[in-house]
Motif scaffolding. Structure first.
Motif, PDB file in Angstrom:
ATOM      1  N   ARG A 120      38.606  70.391 -39.308  1.00 53.36           N
ATOM      2  CA  ARG A 120      40.153  70.307 -38.905  1.00 53.36           C
ATOM      3  C   ARG A 120      39.976  69.961 -37.529  1.00 53.36           C
ATOM      4  O   ARG A 120      40.911  69.194 -37.089  1.00 53.36           O
ATOM      5  N   GLU A 121      39.277  70.466 -36.355  1.00 56.21           N
ATOM      6  CA  GLU A 121      39.333  70.178 -35.270  1.00 56.21           C
ATOM      7  C   GLU A 121      39.037  68.499 -34.891  1.00 56.21           C
ATOM      8  O   GLU A 121      39.328  67.887 -33.969  1.00 56.21           O
ATOM      9  N   LEU A 122      38.470  67.902 -35.831  1.00 59.63           N
ATOM     10  CA  LEU A 122      38.115  66.566 -35.700  1.00 59.63           C
ATOM     11  C   LEU A 122      39.035  65.655 -36.767  1.00 59.63           C
ATOM     12  O   LEU A 122      38.494  64.609 -36.808  1.00 59.63           O
ATOM     13  N   ALA A 123      39.815  66.300 -37.135  1.00 58.09           N
ATOM     14  CA  ALA A 123      40.702  65.515 -38.191  1.00 58.09           C
ATOM     15  C   ALA A 123      41.348  64.182 -37.582  1.00 58.09           C
ATOM     16  O   ALA A 123      41.882  64.330 -36.450  1.00 58.09           O
TER      17      ALA A 123
ATOM     18  N   LYS B 257      32.780  66.318 -21.495  1.00 63.22           N
ATOM     19  CA  LYS B 257      33.526  66.437 -22.651  1.00 63.22           C
ATOM     20  C   LYS B 257      33.048  67.326 -23.826  1.00 63.22           C
ATOM     21  O   LYS B 257      32.089  67.361 -24.057  1.00 63.22           O
ATOM     22  N   THR B 258      33.964  67.881 -24.467  1.00 61.32           N
ATOM     23  CA  THR B 258      33.622  68.464 -25.834  1.00 61.32           C
ATOM     24  C   THR B 258      33.414  67.465 -27.004  1.00 61.32           C
ATOM     25  O   THR B 258      33.878  66.388 -26.655  1.00 61.32           O
ATOM     26  N   LEU B 259      32.949  67.829 -28.112  1.00 61.18           N
ATOM     27  CA  LEU B 259      32.613  66.986 -29.018  1.00 61.18           C
ATOM     28  C   LEU B 259      33.944  66.223 -29.539  1.00 61.18           C
ATOM     29  O   LEU B 259      33.934  64.945 -29.734  1.00 61.18           O
ATOM     30  N   PRO B 260      34.992  66.839 -29.856  1.00 61.78           N
ATOM     31  CA  PRO B 260      36.279  66.282 -30.357  1.00 61.78           C
ATOM     32  C   PRO B 260      36.766  65.157 -29.261  1.00 61.78           C
ATOM     33  O   PRO B 260      37.311  64.199 -29.362  1.00 61.78           O
ATOM     34  N   GLN B 261      36.650  65.693 -27.713  1.00 65.44           N
ATOM     35  CA  GLN B 261      37.136  64.946 -26.769  1.00 65.44           C
ATOM     36  C   GLN B 261      36.125  63.401 -26.757  1.00 65.44           C
ATOM     37  O   GLN B 261      36.673  62.399 -26.457  1.00 65.44           O
ATOM     38  N   LEU B 262      35.006  63.718 -26.920  1.00 61.65           N
ATOM     39  CA  LEU B 262      33.760  62.710 -26.832  1.00 61.65           C
ATOM     40  C   LEU B 262      34.244  61.740 -28.214  1.00 61.65           C
ATOM     41  O   LEU B 262      34.230  60.507 -28.056  1.00 61.65           O
ATOM     42  N   ALA B 263      34.549  62.224 -29.158  1.00 59.70           N
ATOM     43  CA  ALA B 263      34.933  61.535 -30.454  1.00 59.70           C
ATOM     44  C   ALA B 263      36.065  60.699 -30.339  1.00 59.70           C
ATOM     45  O   ALA B 263      36.282  59.567 -30.601  1.00 59.70           O
ATOM     46  N   GLU B 264      37.222  61.346 -29.575  1.00 61.94           N
ATOM     47  CA  GLU B 264      38.195  60.510 -29.242  1.00 61.94           C
ATOM     48  C   GLU B 264      38.108  59.344 -28.240  1.00 61.94           C
ATOM     49  O   GLU B 264      38.784  58.227 -28.485  1.00 61.94           O
ATOM     50  N   SER B 265      37.034  59.755 -27.264  1.00 61.27           N
ATOM     51  CA  SER B 265      37.007  58.617 -26.120  1.00 61.27           C
ATOM     52  C   SER B 265      36.405  57.448 -26.917  1.00 61.27           C
ATOM     53  O   SER B 265      36.572  56.144 -26.664  1.00 61.27           O
TER      54      SER B 265
END
Length: 489
Positions: A307-310, A374-382
């Motif tokens: 859910r954190e990476l949804a 960056k956290t993993l979700p932040q890196l994914a967003e970037s």
């Protein structure tokens, strides 16, 4: 009081729309001699080594001359268009306002408040202007700028200042299309679509947009050049023989020409110069390792359900980027550059992670600023924003500056590996090959496992074999056992 009319034309010079760029190519003129132009109106589109940009004129008047034809590469600072500024039709640039103010002070020092009556018309004019850029309105603050010394607070902003704000928006925002739509508004289209229309010789003003908010899409452009779908009447006519209904023999490629010459300019020219400079300046060394990434691929599938990476882009590249960042943290000397002038090695305590991206205008390498933090979700967003922006042709020059380490994913093309060339100013670049099932010895048995090959090129002036090998080995170890992302981080 007598009003002085300046009949000399105003010369609009080619600005630096990037960061230190020295030239730009004029792709298209939107005006011709004799046309009336208004403050903020786009007069031409230019292409630099970084982006395609539309240039707005910073004053009102009538076009006297275009100094260069389309397709000409012009040096920054060279005048490209002359405009006769109509008296009272536009706010005077700061240089003219300053000289007018100085003359007024000499002639009537007791009337300093005379210019104060002009802000109202300027504000009214701004309200009536149409937005130049897709997604941007007309900034209300554009008429309120800090005055320079010796210039009254009510004087209009300088020509260069007016251009700077518009150029920055043009580089970073979505741009308008070519031509003029009904009602006097310019058709909306993104840069790759505009380039496609230019290549196919399609006037965007003749296209009915099908995209959201009236934006012209690639499909609209292709539909405009598609041949009429009317072969049925010819085939079904009773007098027509069956033979003509068969498609004719294919014509030789390039209309029979034996070769095609493509001008080297824009992104292609900048990339070529950078790669030649890098290849013949930094001594390259490339090392390879083949690794079982089956566990990483399983983790990718699990993270897609997190859910954190949804809603975020979760793929192997995300974990490969994270693995490289962890390896750099363990071996920070790999994240450095060579200062030839100072004869120093500059170790960076931040990581601006570059991602090579193929775009309609050529290969570019935008980077994620401070990726190490960056956290993993932040890196994914970037990563998601970087890729989508690059594909849409909206990558800004600032996004391609200051990279420290790069990843190039040649695996998306089915390539096993390669020997990548360093981006200038960087010390390492990681190439990721295709991930595919291969026979692999796992726990003493030969099994089908997900395997890939990594290649790390580095500058041997500041990275020796030991350091390069340790970094590559760490990345491989993390991808083989992704739990090391936790233990090593």
């Amino acid at each position: 009081m007598t009003t002085m009319t300046d009949t000399s034309p105003r010369e609009f010079k080619m600005p630096d729309v990037g960061e230190g760029l020295t030239e730009a190519e004029i792709l298209k003129w939107y005006v011709q001699p004799g046309d009336t132009v208004t403050d903020g109106q786009v007069v031409c589109e230019v292409e630099t080594a970084k982006a395609a940009v539309e240039l707005p004129i910073p004053y009102d008047g009538v076009v006297r001359a275009l100094h260069f034809p389309e397709g000409t590469t012009v040096d920054v600072g060279t005048s490209i268009i002359a405009v006769d500024v109509a008296s009272g039709a536009a706010p005077a640039p700061a240089s003219e306002a300053a000289s007018a103010s100085a003359s007024a002070e000499k002639a009537a020092p007791a009337t300093p408040a005379a210019p104060a009556a002009k802000p109202a018309p300027a504000a009214k004019k701004i309200e009536g202007r149409k937005p130049v850029l897709v997604g941007y309105g007309v900034a209300e603050s554009s008429t309120k700028r800090r005055p320079r010394k010796g210039v009254p607070a009510t004087a209009a902003p300088a020509e260069d200042t007016l251009y700077a704000a518009a150029a920055i928006q043009a580089v970073q925002g979505e741009l308008n299309g070519h031509g003029h739509a009904p009602g006097g508004q310019r058709p909306l289209a993104k840069p790759p679509v505009r380039k496609l229309a230019k290549d196919l010789g399609v006037d965007l003003a003749t296209i009915t947009p099908s995209g959201p908010d009236g934006v012209i899409t690639r499909e609209d452009v292709h539909a405009a050049v598609a041949p009429p779908k009317a072969p049925e009447p010819v085939v079904e006519a009773p007098s027509a023989p069956a033979a003509p209904a068969v498609a004719p023999a294919p014509v030789a490629s390039y209309d029979g020409a034996r070769e095609t010459r493509i001008p080297v300019k824009g992104v292609r020219k900048a990339t070529a110069a950078a790669m030649v400079g890098s290849a013949f300046t930094a001594p390259h060394v490339t090392e390879f390792v083949t690794v079982d990434v089956t566990r990483t691929m399983k983790l990718v599938e699990e993270l897609k359900q997190d859910r954190e990476l949804a809603g975020l882009r979760v793929n192997p590249l995300l974990l490969i980027a994270k693995a490289l960042l962890v390896a750099i943290k363990r071996h920070p000397d790999i994240n450095a550059s060579w200062d030839e002038a100072a004869q120093e090695i500059v170790v960076k305590h931040y990581v601006n992670l570059g991602i090579a991206a193929a775009t309609p205008r050529g290969l570019i390498v935008p980077n994620i600023k401070d990726a190490h933090a960056k956290t993993l979700p932040q890196l994914a967003e970037s990563l998601g924003e970087l890729v989508s922006t690059a594909k849409e042709g909206r990558t800004s020059p600032a996004a391609m500056q200051g990279g420290t380490v790069t990843i190039t994913n040649v695996g998306v093309f089915g390539i096993d590996t390669g020997t990548p060339i360093l981006n200038p100013g960087e010390s390492a670049i990681l190439a990721v090959g295709s991930i595919k099932l291969q026979p692999w010895v796992h726990k003493g048995k030969v099994k089908a496992r997900q395997v890939t090959t990594l290649a790390l090129s580095f500058d041997h002036r500041l990275v020796d074999g030991e350091l390069g090998s340790k970094v590559l080995a760490d990345v491989a170890a993390i991808l083989e056992q992704p739990k090391r992302l936790i233990t090593w981080a």
